[in-house]
Design a protein around this motif. Structure first.
Motif, mmCIF file in Angstrom:
data_model
loop_
_atom_site.group_PDB
_atom_site.id
_atom_site.type_symbol
_atom_site.label_atom_id
_atom_site.label_comp_id
_atom_site.label_asym_id
_atom_site.label_seq_id
_atom_site.Cartn_x
_atom_site.Cartn_y
_atom_site.Cartn_z
ATOM 1 N N ARG A 57 5.598 -7.720 31.295
ATOM 2 C CA ARG A 57 4.432 -8.098 30.008
ATOM 3 C C ARG A 57 2.818 -8.283 30.268
ATOM 4 N NH1 ARG A 57 1.474 -11.849 27.279
ATOM 5 N NH2 ARG A 57 3.077 -13.406 28.496
ATOM 6 N N GLN A 58 2.508 -8.764 31.103
ATOM 7 C CA GLN A 58 1.111 -9.399 31.457
ATOM 8 C C GLN A 58 0.415 -8.433 32.104
ATOM 9 O OE1 GLN A 58 0.965 -13.098 34.081
ATOM 10 N NE2 GLN A 58 1.928 -14.130 32.374
ATOM 11 N N SER A 59 1.327 -7.153 33.128
ATOM 12 C CA SER A 59 0.265 -6.766 34.188
ATOM 13 C C SER A 59 0.837 -5.408 33.203
ATOM 14 C CB SER A 59 1.847 -6.055 34.876
ATOM 15 O OG SER A 59 1.904 -4.960 35.546
ATOM 16 N N TYR A 60 1.244 -5.096 32.396
ATOM 17 C CA TYR A 60 0.631 -4.179 30.798
ATOM 18 C C TYR A 60 -0.414 -4.365 30.163
ATOM 19 C CZ TYR A 60 0.717 -1.762 27.140
ATOM 20 O OH TYR A 60 0.119 -0.140 25.798
ATOM 21 N N GLU A 61 -0.725 -5.790 30.109
ATOM 22 C CA GLU A 61 -1.884 -6.309 29.584
ATOM 23 C C GLU A 61 -3.117 -6.120 30.571
ATOM 24 O OE1 GLU A 61 -0.912 -9.936 27.826
ATOM 25 O OE2 GLU A 61 0.106 -9.194 26.180
ATOM 26 N N MET A 62 -3.372 -6.327 31.545
ATOM 27 C CA MET A 62 -4.215 -6.060 32.467
ATOM 28 C C MET A 62 -4.552 -4.689 32.566
ATOM 29 S SD MET A 62 -3.371 -8.778 35.911
ATOM 30 C CE MET A 62 -1.513 -8.873 35.896
ATOM 31 N N VAL A 63 -3.228 -4.126 32.975
ATOM 32 C CA VAL A 63 -4.099 -2.039 32.868
ATOM 33 C C VAL A 63 -4.378 -1.630 31.390
ATOM 34 C CG1 VAL A 63 -2.977 -0.373 33.351
ATOM 35 C CG2 VAL A 63 -2.192 -2.730 34.824
ATOM 36 N N ALA A 64 -4.116 -1.748 30.510
ATOM 37 C CA ALA A 64 -4.067 -1.451 29.484
ATOM 38 C C ALA A 64 -5.662 -1.762 29.575
ATOM 39 C CB ALA A 64 -3.680 -1.994 28.492
ATOM 40 N N ALA A 65 -5.820 -3.648 29.586
ATOM 41 C CA ALA A 65 -7.654 -3.698 29.200
ATOM 42 C C ALA A 65 -8.621 -3.388 30.246
ATOM 43 C CB ALA A 65 -7.803 -4.518 29.447
ATOM 44 N N LYS A 66 -8.732 -2.495 31.279
ATOM 45 C CA LYS A 66 -8.823 -1.410 32.195
ATOM 46 C C LYS A 66 -8.670 -0.248 31.716
ATOM 47 C CE LYS A 66 -10.035 -4.684 35.399
ATOM 48 N NZ LYS A 66 -11.595 -5.383 35.549
ATOM 49 N N ALA A 67 -8.082 0.511 30.912
ATOM 50 C CA ALA A 67 -8.328 2.201 30.873
ATOM 51 C C ALA A 67 -9.324 2.586 29.657
ATOM 52 C CB ALA A 67 -6.182 2.215 30.237
ATOM 53 N N PRO A 68 -9.413 3.154 30.118
ATOM 54 C CA PRO A 68 -11.009 4.403 29.295
ATOM 55 C C PRO A 68 -10.359 3.217 27.860
ATOM 56 C CG PRO A 68 -10.322 5.508 31.100
ATOM 57 C CD PRO A 68 -9.300 4.624 31.202
ATOM 58 N N LYS A 69 -10.626 3.926 26.940
ATOM 59 C CA LYS A 69 -10.864 3.758 25.454
ATOM 60 C C LYS A 69 -11.125 5.448 24.832
ATOM 61 C CE LYS A 69 -9.919 -0.134 25.101
ATOM 62 N NZ LYS A 69 -9.697 -1.156 26.524
ATOM 63 N N LYS A 70 -10.010 5.509 24.656
ATOM 64 C CA LYS A 70 -9.841 7.496 24.219
ATOM 65 C C LYS A 70 -11.092 7.356 22.612
ATOM 66 C CE LYS A 70 -6.233 9.787 26.206
ATOM 67 N NZ LYS A 70 -5.255 10.255 26.249
ATOM 68 N N LYS A 71 -11.641 8.374 22.312
ATOM 69 C CA LYS A 71 -12.249 8.246 20.881
ATOM 70 C C LYS A 71 -11.246 9.018 20.403
ATOM 71 C CE LYS A 71 -17.237 8.186 22.554
ATOM 72 N NZ LYS A 71 -18.061 8.674 22.721
ATOM 73 N N LEU A 72 -10.567 8.635 19.288
ATOM 74 C CA LEU A 72 -9.365 8.955 18.023
ATOM 75 C C LEU A 72 -9.492 10.103 16.783
ATOM 76 C CD1 LEU A 72 -6.350 6.734 19.373
ATOM 77 C CD2 LEU A 72 -7.125 8.925 20.040
ATOM 78 N N GLY A 73 -10.723 10.981 16.936
ATOM 79 C CA GLY A 73 -11.228 11.466 16.211
ATOM 80 C C GLY A 73 -12.892 10.657 14.890
ATOM 81 N N ARG A 74 -13.457 9.522 15.674
ATOM 82 C CA ARG A 74 -13.489 9.180 15.083
ATOM 83 C C ARG A 74 -15.498 9.563 15.577
ATOM 84 N NH1 ARG A 74 -11.779 6.025 11.139
ATOM 85 N NH2 ARG A 74 -8.980 6.046 11.821
ATOM 86 N N LYS A 75 -16.193 8.842 14.429
ATOM 87 C CA LYS A 75 -18.066 9.217 14.516
ATOM 88 C C LYS A 75 -18.823 7.927 15.294
ATOM 89 C CE LYS A 75 -19.088 13.148 11.357
ATOM 90 N NZ LYS A 75 -20.155 13.209 10.738
ATOM 91 N N LYS A 76 -19.953 8.159 15.602
ATOM 92 C CA LYS A 76 -20.010 6.563 15.656
ATOM 93 C C LYS A 76 -20.186 5.805 14.845
ATOM 94 C CE LYS A 76 -23.861 5.148 18.269
ATOM 95 N NZ LYS A 76 -25.351 5.215 19.530
#
Length: 90
Positions: A57-76
């Motif tokens: 669980r801790q590993s997942y949280e560390m890796v997910a925190a560093k993953a690039p954030k995708k823009k999911l159909g949202r404008k600025k």
């Protein structure tokens, strides 16, 4: 990461946890990524089940925190992107 040819498991951990885990039997720095504090368990029972669940669980949280954030159909500004309707021919 889970090796299917031979049961092995690799995961990321904090520097303190890394130092503690690699002192245990059947746990070593993971090949190629050990310098980034990934460990490899040569046997799944190298740690208790409850401890392993927490480490994963801790590993997942560390890796997910560093993953690039995708823009999911949202404008600025958080609004939804509207799609244009196709012009009908005819």
């Amino acid at each position: 990461m889970l090796g299917l040819d031979r049961t092995r498991l690799s995961f990321k951990c904090t520097p303190d946890t890394f130092a503690e885990l690699i002192e245990r039997e059947d746990i070593r720095p993971a090949p190629y990524v050990g310098r980034y504090k990934w460990v490899m368990l040569d046997r799944l029972d190298a740690v208790r089940t409850d401890e392993l669940e927490d480490l994963i669980r801790q590993s997942y949280e560390m890796v997910a925190a560093k993953a690039p954030k995708k823009k999911l159909g949202r404008k600025k500004g958080g609004g939804k992107v509207r799609r244009r309707k196709k012009a009908r021919s005819g």
